[in-house]
Design a protein around this motif. Sequence first.
Motif, PDB file in Angstrom:
ATOM      1  N   THR A  71     -12.173 -23.461  24.597  1.00 52.26           N
ATOM      2  CA  THR A  71     -12.094 -22.086  25.079  1.00 52.26           C
ATOM      3  C   THR A  71     -10.683 -21.723  25.522  1.00 52.26           C
ATOM      4  OG1 THR A  71     -14.387 -22.252  25.817  1.00 52.26           O
ATOM      5  CG2 THR A  71     -13.070 -20.455  26.726  1.00 52.26           C
ATOM      6  N   GLU A  72     -10.025 -22.633  26.221  1.00 59.71           N
ATOM      7  CA  GLU A  72      -8.676 -22.365  26.688  1.00 59.71           C
ATOM      8  C   GLU A  72      -7.706 -22.203  25.532  1.00 59.71           C
ATOM      9  OE1 GLU A  72      -7.600 -25.463  29.304  1.00 59.71           O
ATOM     10  OE2 GLU A  72      -9.237 -25.102  30.734  1.00 59.71           O
ATOM     11  N   VAL A  73      -7.854 -23.045  24.514  1.00 62.42           N
ATOM     12  CA  VAL A  73      -6.964 -22.964  23.365  1.00 62.42           C
ATOM     13  C   VAL A  73      -7.177 -21.657  22.610  1.00 62.42           C
ATOM     14  CG1 VAL A  73      -6.375 -24.021  21.146  1.00 62.42           C
ATOM     15  CG2 VAL A  73      -6.810 -25.473  23.130  1.00 62.42           C
ATOM     16  N   LEU A  74      -8.415 -21.256  22.419  1.00 62.72           N
ATOM     17  CA  LEU A  74      -8.687 -20.011  21.704  1.00 62.72           C
ATOM     18  C   LEU A  74      -8.164 -18.802  22.467  1.00 62.72           C
ATOM     19  CD1 LEU A  74     -12.289 -20.710  20.378  1.00 62.72           C
ATOM     20  CD2 LEU A  74     -10.184 -20.622  19.050  1.00 62.72           C
ATOM     21  N   HIS A  75      -8.367 -18.765  23.805  1.00 62.89           N
ATOM     22  CA  HIS A  75      -7.858 -17.659  24.595  1.00 62.89           C
ATOM     23  C   HIS A  75      -6.332 -17.626  24.563  1.00 62.89           C
ATOM     24  CE1 HIS A  75     -11.372 -15.766  26.391  1.00 62.89           C
ATOM     25  NE2 HIS A  75     -11.931 -16.981  26.421  1.00 62.89           N
ATOM     26  N   ALA A  76      -5.699 -18.793  24.572  1.00 61.92           N
ATOM     27  CA  ALA A  76      -4.241 -18.842  24.495  1.00 61.92           C
ATOM     28  C   ALA A  76      -3.749 -18.345  23.133  1.00 61.92           C
ATOM     29  CB  ALA A  76      -3.763 -20.268  24.740  1.00 61.92           C
ATOM     30  N   PHE A  77      -4.465 -18.680  22.075  1.00 63.55           N
ATOM     31  CA  PHE A  77      -4.077 -18.207  20.752  1.00 63.55           C
ATOM     32  C   PHE A  77      -4.256 -16.689  20.633  1.00 63.55           C
ATOM     33  CE2 PHE A  77      -5.208 -17.481  16.186  1.00 63.55           C
ATOM     34  CZ  PHE A  77      -3.952 -17.719  15.660  1.00 63.55           C
ATOM     35  N   GLN A  78      -5.338 -16.163  21.216  1.00 63.63           N
ATOM     36  CA  GLN A  78      -5.544 -14.716  21.179  1.00 63.63           C
ATOM     37  C   GLN A  78      -4.476 -13.985  21.983  1.00 63.63           C
ATOM     38  OE1 GLN A  78      -7.588 -13.350  19.219  1.00 63.63           O
ATOM     39  NE2 GLN A  78      -8.667 -15.228  18.566  1.00 63.63           N
ATOM     40  N   ALA A  79      -4.029 -14.588  23.083  1.00 60.88           N
ATOM     41  CA  ALA A  79      -2.957 -13.964  23.868  1.00 60.88           C
ATOM     42  C   ALA A  79      -1.637 -14.009  23.123  1.00 60.88           C
ATOM     43  CB  ALA A  79      -2.824 -14.678  25.218  1.00 60.88           C
ATOM     44  N   TRP A  80      -1.464 -14.994  22.260  1.00 58.38           N
ATOM     45  CA  TRP A  80      -0.223 -15.107  21.476  1.00 58.38           C
ATOM     46  C   TRP A  80      -0.158 -14.079  20.353  1.00 58.38           C
ATOM     47  CZ3 TRP A  80       0.597 -16.799  16.329  1.00 58.38           C
ATOM     48  CH2 TRP A  80       1.939 -17.087  16.021  1.00 58.38           C
ATOM     49  N   LEU A  81      -1.316 -13.673  19.820  1.00 58.21           N
ATOM     50  CA  LEU A  81      -1.356 -12.711  18.735  1.00 58.21           C
ATOM     51  C   LEU A  81      -1.028 -11.309  19.228  1.00 58.21           C
ATOM     52  CD1 LEU A  81      -4.623 -13.858  16.895  1.00 58.21           C
ATOM     53  CD2 LEU A  81      -2.275 -14.235  16.136  1.00 58.21           C
ATOM     54  N   VAL A  82      -0.592 -10.465  18.308  1.00 58.45           N
ATOM     55  CA  VAL A  82      -0.340  -9.047  18.584  1.00 58.45           C
ATOM     56  C   VAL A  82      -1.289  -8.240  17.702  1.00 58.45           C
ATOM     57  CG1 VAL A  82       2.054  -9.435  19.241  1.00 58.45           C
ATOM     58  CG2 VAL A  82       1.487  -8.955  16.850  1.00 58.45           C
ATOM     59  N   PRO A  83      -1.571  -6.970  18.054  1.00 53.55           N
ATOM     60  CA  PRO A  83      -2.564  -6.194  17.297  1.00 53.55           C
ATOM     61  C   PRO A  83      -2.232  -6.005  15.826  1.00 53.55           C
ATOM     62  CG  PRO A  83      -2.144  -5.181  19.420  1.00 53.55           C
ATOM     63  CD  PRO A  83      -1.142  -6.269  19.284  1.00 53.55           C
ATOM     64  N   ASP A  84      -0.977  -6.040  15.409  1.00 48.30           N
ATOM     65  CA  ASP A  84      -0.615  -5.804  14.013  1.00 48.30           C
ATOM     66  C   ASP A  84      -0.628  -7.067  13.160  1.00 48.30           C
ATOM     67  OD1 ASP A  84      -0.299  -3.164  14.621  1.00 48.30           O
ATOM     68  OD2 ASP A  84       1.874  -3.332  14.985  1.00 48.30           O
ATOM     69  N   ASP A  85      -0.972  -8.212  13.754  1.00 52.36           N
ATOM     70  CA  ASP A  85      -0.948  -9.473  13.007  1.00 52.36           C
ATOM     71  C   ASP A  85      -2.089  -9.521  11.990  1.00 52.36           C
ATOM     72  OD1 ASP A  85       1.292 -10.416  14.215  1.00 52.36           O
ATOM     73  OD2 ASP A  85       0.230 -11.628  15.709  1.00 52.36           O
ATOM     74  N   ILE A  86      -1.790 -10.129  10.843  1.00 44.42           N
ATOM     75  CA  ILE A  86      -2.781 -10.383   9.796  1.00 44.42           C
ATOM     76  C   ILE A  86      -2.787 -11.883   9.539  1.00 44.42           C
ATOM     77  CG2 ILE A  86      -3.436  -9.955   7.398  1.00 44.42           C
ATOM     78  CD1 ILE A  86      -2.000  -7.299   7.537  1.00 44.42           C
ATOM     79  N   LEU A  87      -3.930 -12.518   9.768  1.00 37.14           N
ATOM     80  CA  LEU A  87      -4.044 -13.969   9.613  1.00 37.14           C
ATOM     81  C   LEU A  87      -4.101 -14.320   8.135  1.00 37.14           C
ATOM     82  CD1 LEU A  87      -6.633 -14.829  12.412  1.00 37.14           C
ATOM     83  CD2 LEU A  87      -4.139 -14.743  12.551  1.00 37.14           C
ATOM     84  N   CYS A  88      -3.281 -15.285   7.733  1.00 37.54           N
ATOM     85  CA  CYS A  88      -3.223 -15.745   6.343  1.00 37.54           C
ATOM     86  C   CYS A  88      -3.743 -17.180   6.291  1.00 37.54           C
ATOM     87  CB  CYS A  88      -1.795 -15.679   5.797  1.00 37.54           C
ATOM     88  SG  CYS A  88      -1.073 -14.021   5.822  1.00 37.54           S
ATOM     89  N   TRP A  89      -4.904 -17.392   5.671  1.00 32.83           N
ATOM     90  CA  TRP A  89      -5.522 -18.712   5.537  1.00 32.83           C
ATOM     91  C   TRP A  89      -5.349 -19.202   4.099  1.00 32.83           C
ATOM     92  CZ3 TRP A  89      -7.601 -20.493  10.131  1.00 32.83           C
ATOM     93  CH2 TRP A  89      -7.873 -19.551  11.105  1.00 32.83           C
ATOM     94  N   TRP A  90      -5.458 -20.507   3.944  1.00 32.14           N
ATOM     95  CA  TRP A  90      -5.436 -21.071   2.597  1.00 32.14           C
ATOM     96  C   TRP A  90      -6.841 -21.318   2.071  1.00 32.14           C
ATOM     97  CZ3 TRP A  90      -1.608 -21.405  -0.838  1.00 32.14           C
ATOM     98  CH2 TRP A  90      -1.839 -22.150  -1.996  1.00 32.14           C
TER      99      TRP A  90
END
Length: 531
Positions: A71-90
Amino acid sequence: MYVLTDIKLVSTLENPNCPIQLAAIRVNEDWDTVDTFSAAIGSKDCPIQQEDDLHPSCCWETDAPPSGETTEVLHAFQAWLVPDDILCWWTRVSKRVYFRLSHADYASSKADKSIFLSEYLFGWLFQQPCSVGTPQKLCMAHGIQVPQAADDALSNILTMQALLKGIGFPQSRLYTPPEQWSKDTPAQRGSPTFRLLYDPETRLLHRSDCDCLPEARYLPGYTSFRVPIRRGYQACICCRREYFEALRKRNAEWISRADYPFLYSGNSRVFHTKSCPHVLMIREIRYTFHYDTCARSRRPCKLCRPHPHTPYLEAPKSTSPVSPAEVADALKRFYQAKQDQDDIWSQKGLTASQRDRALQLTHPGLAFWAGAGYQTFHVKSCPKIAGLSQFRGFPRYRDAVQAGYSPCRLCKPTAKQDIPYSIPITSQVRPGECCETLAQWCSEHRLLFQHDERYFILRTAAGKWRIHMCLRPVQLEHINLITNPRCQTYHVQPRLFLSLRDTFDYIIHHDKTLLKRVGCSQIAPRQSEDI
């Protein structure tokens, strides 16, 4: 901005996709790094790793702690993102795991959009020698320098970044849906790796060395006929025979594993039993248990004649001795073939090719004929035979069907015209032959033998042979010790002979050919073997 994202997954007994690391890189329009995120994940299924176990480059670029619960890692990752980000997966697996964890931990995502880079890159690289695979394989194939290999999420992302830069993939391509691409690996004519190439323009499958293929164009390549048969590709004349052999082999394997008594094709109005030779040429086989299911919309095959009480597993057919009527028919065909050949040689004005063509049709052991370049077979009296050349003959109806040919609609050949037993045209009547003559020949070839008043039995390294001494023409029975080493039952050979000399020569030639096929040259059995 685009964020290259990946999750490192491991397999445990409780969870086959257990996440242990989450990493991401925010990039600009030139795929250069703007910001980096990397963290180890701890969960109930997979405990968190220590900092020393991770790659040295896996460090936090934000003020969040270096490790923590999921939970802590996911919340930290969400705080790192900005609203205009687009996640690119392989891969889609990483995305599914990420969103499953986000929903389970009620972590609201700022990045609502996600794309899969593999779909875009495979379409961009289509028609190139290496267009599919992992980022590492694609980098190696295109000569791109990759970062130091490490089995973690951040190393995979850095490899993806190097690949995007190395091939010059523009970010403008990500604004539209990915291009349609083929999962087949392209290859050029003469490829040593792919022996089959498919030409979409002609819609034909060719061998890689076929002259009909274009020189400088990449085509979908295949190493076997498995995928082309499944997709229903048509074969060029250069590889048609191999194509049909692969189709028959695949169908025979499928039919041997199926317990259904009735089979049919979706494109045909006829249904068959398992033993019918026509089913070996069906590209898409369908099965059913019930006769009525097929009879509602299809008619029974005229060759195998299925009926409602067809058993699930058919018993093997037992061999029966040659009847006097079959011997008389074989002798009649033999003398008729002799007379036809004498008439052909006596005719004047025939060219060498015309004479050879006419002599081919006098073969006494073949009932059906097919010409080169055609997919139908005929009887010898068919009018269409006059326009054919380079004949290929078959003694039985099912042999022609299994070879990929269809019956002619003019002469309408049937299985009743089969030739079960034939006498070779070179056979001769030689008086004065007896068991002692056969024993002398066996001693010269160092073959084991034994005989009585009725049978003469001899043994080679490839089989056991039994000659009926009281029958003329000579009837020959055989046990193949190469394919059935434990078999004890003789089967009747489909050939009859007018003399023992011809019979013995046939045995020697038959077993030499069989041993050469399996890589052995010694025809005589070991002296320790029992006859």
